[in-house]
Design a protein around this motif. Structure first.
Motif, PDB file in Angstrom:
ATOM      1  N   ALA A   3     -20.574  39.991 104.779  1.00  0.00           N
ATOM      2  CA  ALA A   3     -21.367  39.623 106.156  1.00  0.00           C
ATOM      3  C   ALA A   3     -20.933  38.853 106.854  1.00  0.00           C
ATOM      4  O   ALA A   3     -20.426  38.618 107.685  1.00  0.00           O
ATOM      5  N   ALA A   4     -19.985  37.666 106.163  1.00  0.00           N
ATOM      6  CA  ALA A   4     -19.099  36.539 106.874  1.00  0.00           C
ATOM      7  C   ALA A   4     -17.877  37.438 106.698  1.00  0.00           C
ATOM      8  O   ALA A   4     -17.276  37.275 108.823  1.00  0.00           O
ATOM      9  N   ALA A   5     -17.152  38.366 106.395  1.00  0.00           N
ATOM     10  CA  ALA A   5     -15.908  39.038 106.663  1.00  0.00           C
ATOM     11  C   ALA A   5     -16.268  40.078 108.248  1.00  0.00           C
ATOM     12  O   ALA A   5     -15.057  40.254 109.256  1.00  0.00           O
ATOM     13  N   VAL A   6     -17.566  40.715 107.833  1.00  0.00           N
ATOM     14  CA  VAL A   6     -17.910  41.400 109.555  1.00  0.00           C
ATOM     15  C   VAL A   6     -18.208  40.553 110.796  1.00  0.00           C
ATOM     16  O   VAL A   6     -17.401  41.097 111.755  1.00  0.00           O
ATOM     17  N   GLY A   7     -18.497  39.434 110.371  1.00  0.00           N
ATOM     18  CA  GLY A   7     -19.078  38.907 111.920  1.00  0.00           C
ATOM     19  C   GLY A   7     -17.464  38.277 111.961  1.00  0.00           C
ATOM     20  O   GLY A   7     -16.989  38.438 113.005  1.00  0.00           O
ATOM     21  N   ALA A   8     -16.502  37.663 110.691  1.00  0.00           N
ATOM     22  CA  ALA A   8     -14.803  37.299 111.869  1.00  0.00           C
ATOM     23  C   ALA A   8     -14.446  38.099 112.463  1.00  0.00           C
ATOM     24  O   ALA A   8     -13.688  38.490 113.132  1.00  0.00           O
ATOM     25  N   SER A   9     -14.706  39.620 111.616  1.00  0.00           N
ATOM     26  CA  SER A   9     -14.187  40.439 112.081  1.00  0.00           C
ATOM     27  C   SER A   9     -14.203  41.235 113.801  1.00  0.00           C
ATOM     28  O   SER A   9     -14.001  41.135 114.870  1.00  0.00           O
ATOM     29  N   ILE A  10     -15.487  41.029 113.780  1.00  0.00           N
ATOM     30  CA  ILE A  10     -16.205  41.314 114.940  1.00  0.00           C
ATOM     31  C   ILE A  10     -15.655  40.081 116.094  1.00  0.00           C
ATOM     32  O   ILE A  10     -15.216  40.091 117.512  1.00  0.00           O
ATOM     33  N   VAL A  11     -15.574  39.174 115.909  1.00  0.00           N
ATOM     34  CA  VAL A  11     -15.203  37.675 116.561  1.00  0.00           C
ATOM     35  C   VAL A  11     -13.586  38.260 116.483  1.00  0.00           C
ATOM     36  O   VAL A  11     -13.188  37.953 117.890  1.00  0.00           O
ATOM     37  N   GLY A  12     -12.844  38.648 115.696  1.00  0.00           N
ATOM     38  CA  GLY A  12     -11.160  39.193 116.318  1.00  0.00           C
ATOM     39  C   GLY A  12     -11.012  39.852 117.744  1.00  0.00           C
ATOM     40  O   GLY A  12     -10.366  39.707 118.344  1.00  0.00           O
ATOM     41  N   ILE A  13     -12.329  40.677 116.896  1.00  0.00           N
ATOM     42  CA  ILE A  13     -12.127  41.682 118.285  1.00  0.00           C
ATOM     43  C   ILE A  13     -12.386  40.871 119.250  1.00  0.00           C
ATOM     44  O   ILE A  13     -11.583  41.763 120.360  1.00  0.00           O
ATOM     45  N   GLU A  14     -13.795  41.046 119.616  1.00  0.00           N
ATOM     46  CA  GLU A  14     -13.546  39.975 121.133  1.00  0.00           C
ATOM     47  C   GLU A  14     -12.354  39.012 121.459  1.00  0.00           C
ATOM     48  O   GLU A  14     -12.270  39.241 122.272  1.00  0.00           O
ATOM     49  N   PHE A  15     -12.162  38.344 121.007  1.00  0.00           N
ATOM     50  CA  PHE A  15     -11.411  37.247 120.951  1.00  0.00           C
ATOM     51  C   PHE A  15      -9.771  37.976 121.909  1.00  0.00           C
ATOM     52  O   PHE A  15      -9.445  37.793 122.276  1.00  0.00           O
ATOM     53  N   GLY A  16      -9.238  39.556 120.826  1.00  0.00           N
ATOM     54  CA  GLY A  16      -8.147  40.483 121.146  1.00  0.00           C
ATOM     55  C   GLY A  16      -8.299  41.098 122.364  1.00  0.00           C
ATOM     56  O   GLY A  16      -7.766  41.248 123.468  1.00  0.00           O
ATOM     57  N   LEU A  17      -9.790  41.351 123.131  1.00  0.00           N
ATOM     58  CA  LEU A  17     -10.141  42.383 123.999  1.00  0.00           C
ATOM     59  C   LEU A  17      -9.744  41.265 125.105  1.00  0.00           C
ATOM     60  O   LEU A  17      -9.425  41.678 126.250  1.00  0.00           O
ATOM     61  N   ALA A  18     -10.235  39.742 125.210  1.00  0.00           N
ATOM     62  CA  ALA A  18     -10.791  38.906 126.047  1.00  0.00           C
ATOM     63  C   ALA A  18      -9.069  38.590 126.062  1.00  0.00           C
ATOM     64  O   ALA A  18      -9.111  38.382 127.173  1.00  0.00           O
ATOM     65  N   THR A  19      -8.295  38.325 125.361  1.00  0.00           N
ATOM     66  CA  THR A  19      -7.084  37.888 125.520  1.00  0.00           C
ATOM     67  C   THR A  19      -6.547  39.309 126.221  1.00  0.00           C
ATOM     68  O   THR A  19      -5.352  38.854 126.941  1.00  0.00           O
ATOM     69  N   ALA A  20      -6.313  40.227 125.936  1.00  0.00           N
ATOM     70  CA  ALA A  20      -6.216  41.220 126.769  1.00  0.00           C
ATOM     71  C   ALA A  20      -5.921  41.150 128.145  1.00  0.00           C
ATOM     72  O   ALA A  20      -5.464  41.777 128.929  1.00  0.00           O
ATOM     73  N   PHE A  21      -7.640  41.403 128.121  1.00  0.00           N
ATOM     74  CA  PHE A  21      -7.961  41.171 129.593  1.00  0.00           C
ATOM     75  C   PHE A  21      -7.118  39.589 130.572  1.00  0.00           C
ATOM     76  O   PHE A  21      -7.104  40.051 131.616  1.00  0.00           O
TER      77      PHE A  21
END
Length: 75
Positions: A3-21
């Motif tokens: 669960a922690a790994a999935v949560g960290a993955s979701i945060v990483g995806i959102e961070f990457g998307l925000a950075t791309a924007f």
């Protein structure tokens, strides 16, 4: 655990998307790339961690994802 790994993955995806924007990527291109990258990562993770089996539909899906990335890169 997982669960922690999935949560960290979701945060990483959102961070990457925000950075791309913030870097000025077009919204439709960044979103598509993030979704394809997630699909390309999830299949091997499912195979390694959850003993999921690769079949022809999953392999075809991965090939279509890669083909889509090639088309996006050429645009």
């Amino acid at each position: 655990g997982i669960a922690a790994a999935v949560g960290a993955s979701i945060v990483g995806i959102e961070f990457g998307l925000a950075t791309a924007f913030r870097q000025g990527w077009p919204l439709n291109m960044a979103g598509a790339i993030v979704n394809v990258a997630a699909a390309l990562i999830v299949v091997p993770v499912g195979y390694m961690l959850f003993a999921e089996q690769m079949n022809w539909t999953k392999a075809l899906g991965l090939l279509l994802c890669c083909g889509g990335l090639v088309l996006i890169a050429r645009a």
